[in-house]
Design a protein around this motif. Sequence first.
Motif, short mmCIF file in Angstrom:
data_model
loop_
_atom_site.label_atom_id
_atom_site.label_comp_id
_atom_site.label_asym_id
_atom_site.label_seq_id
_atom_site.Cartn_x
_atom_site.Cartn_y
_atom_site.Cartn_z
N UNK A 152 49.71 33.15 47.00
CA UNK A 152 50.03 34.43 46.30
C UNK A 152 49.03 35.43 45.62
N UNK A 153 47.87 34.74 45.00
CA UNK A 153 47.09 35.68 44.46
C UNK A 153 45.62 35.86 45.07
N UNK A 154 45.50 35.13 46.23
CA UNK A 154 44.30 35.10 46.94
C UNK A 154 44.16 36.54 47.31
N UNK A 155 45.02 37.22 47.80
CA UNK A 155 45.16 38.70 48.41
C UNK A 155 44.85 39.47 47.40
N UNK A 156 44.79 39.37 46.03
CA UNK A 156 44.42 40.15 44.93
C UNK A 156 42.98 39.91 44.75
N UNK A 157 42.13 40.85 45.28
CA UNK A 157 40.69 40.81 44.91
C UNK A 157 40.02 39.35 44.99
N UNK A 158 40.30 38.71 46.31
CA UNK A 158 39.65 37.47 46.52
C UNK A 158 38.50 37.13 45.77
N UNK A 159 37.31 37.54 45.90
CA UNK A 159 36.06 37.37 44.93
C UNK A 159 36.33 37.42 43.61
N UNK A 160 37.24 38.55 43.07
CA UNK A 160 37.24 38.73 41.89
C UNK A 160 38.34 37.45 41.19
N UNK A 161 39.15 37.04 42.07
CA UNK A 161 40.15 35.81 41.73
C UNK A 161 39.22 34.54 41.44
N UNK A 162 38.16 34.23 42.58
CA UNK A 162 37.40 33.15 42.47
C UNK A 162 36.59 33.09 41.21
N UNK A 163 36.11 33.96 41.02
CA UNK A 163 35.08 34.23 39.60
C UNK A 163 36.04 33.87 38.44
N UNK A 164 37.19 34.53 38.39
CA UNK A 164 38.11 34.45 37.40
C UNK A 164 38.44 33.11 37.00
N UNK A 165 38.59 32.12 38.31
CA UNK A 165 39.05 30.75 38.30
C UNK A 165 37.81 29.91 37.63
N UNK A 166 36.77 30.20 38.05
CA UNK A 166 35.57 29.53 37.56
C UNK A 166 35.41 30.21 36.03
N UNK A 167 35.49 31.06 35.42
CA UNK A 167 35.38 31.38 34.36
C UNK A 167 36.37 30.79 33.24
N UNK A 168 37.58 30.61 33.74
CA UNK A 168 38.74 29.97 33.02
C UNK A 168 38.61 28.62 32.94
N UNK A 169 38.11 28.02 33.85
CA UNK A 169 37.66 26.59 33.95
C UNK A 169 36.66 26.33 33.03
N UNK A 170 35.57 27.40 33.12
CA UNK A 170 34.47 27.09 32.03
C UNK A 170 34.78 27.10 30.61
N UNK A 171 35.95 28.01 30.22
CA UNK A 171 36.34 28.09 28.81
C UNK A 171 36.97 26.95 28.52
N UNK A 172 38.25 26.66 29.45
CA UNK A 172 39.02 25.49 29.18
C UNK A 172 38.63 24.15 29.43
N UNK A 173 38.02 23.85 30.30
CA UNK A 173 37.65 22.56 30.74
C UNK A 173 36.42 22.39 31.74
#
Length: 150
Positions: free
Chosen positions: A109-130
């Motif tokens: 559902x979210x991959x169609x919403x700015x795919x490269x930005x979503x991937x970068x956001x997932x990496x950022x959130x993982x780096x912050x949280x775990x």
Amino acid sequence: MTRKRSATTPKLQETVRLGARGLGKILGDLEARVLESVWRLGLPSPSRAVHAEVIRSHEVALLTVITVLNKLVAKRILSRRKVDDLYHYGALMGPEEFQAFASRRLAEGVVDFAPSRMAASIVDVLAERDPAQLDELARLVEEARRRRGK
């Protein structure tokens, strides 16, 4: 690319509640509590047993729990069968299988919403949280590349 849904595939709502916790993000809060209670009970159980489990942490009427159980049956998340004149409710998927299914649907559902930005956001959130999950993510990416022959 989204996968075709079958008649037995659970039906999840199309919206995500970002402020909710856990399963409440993709189910209603009470639906999440009821499903988690069914999982804790393990075996298909009558509504009174599910209600007794739910009210340990959340006061709610029996009829409300029955309504939610039937909604989860309609969504193909629970099964219902009659045993000795009582309906027994059981989970069609265990917690891990359901989380994998729901996570996949969420990602679709979210991959169609700015795919490269979503991937970068997932990496950022993982780096912050775990940060340890970054290594797991790298392993999964490498595994997916090997499967695709790259």
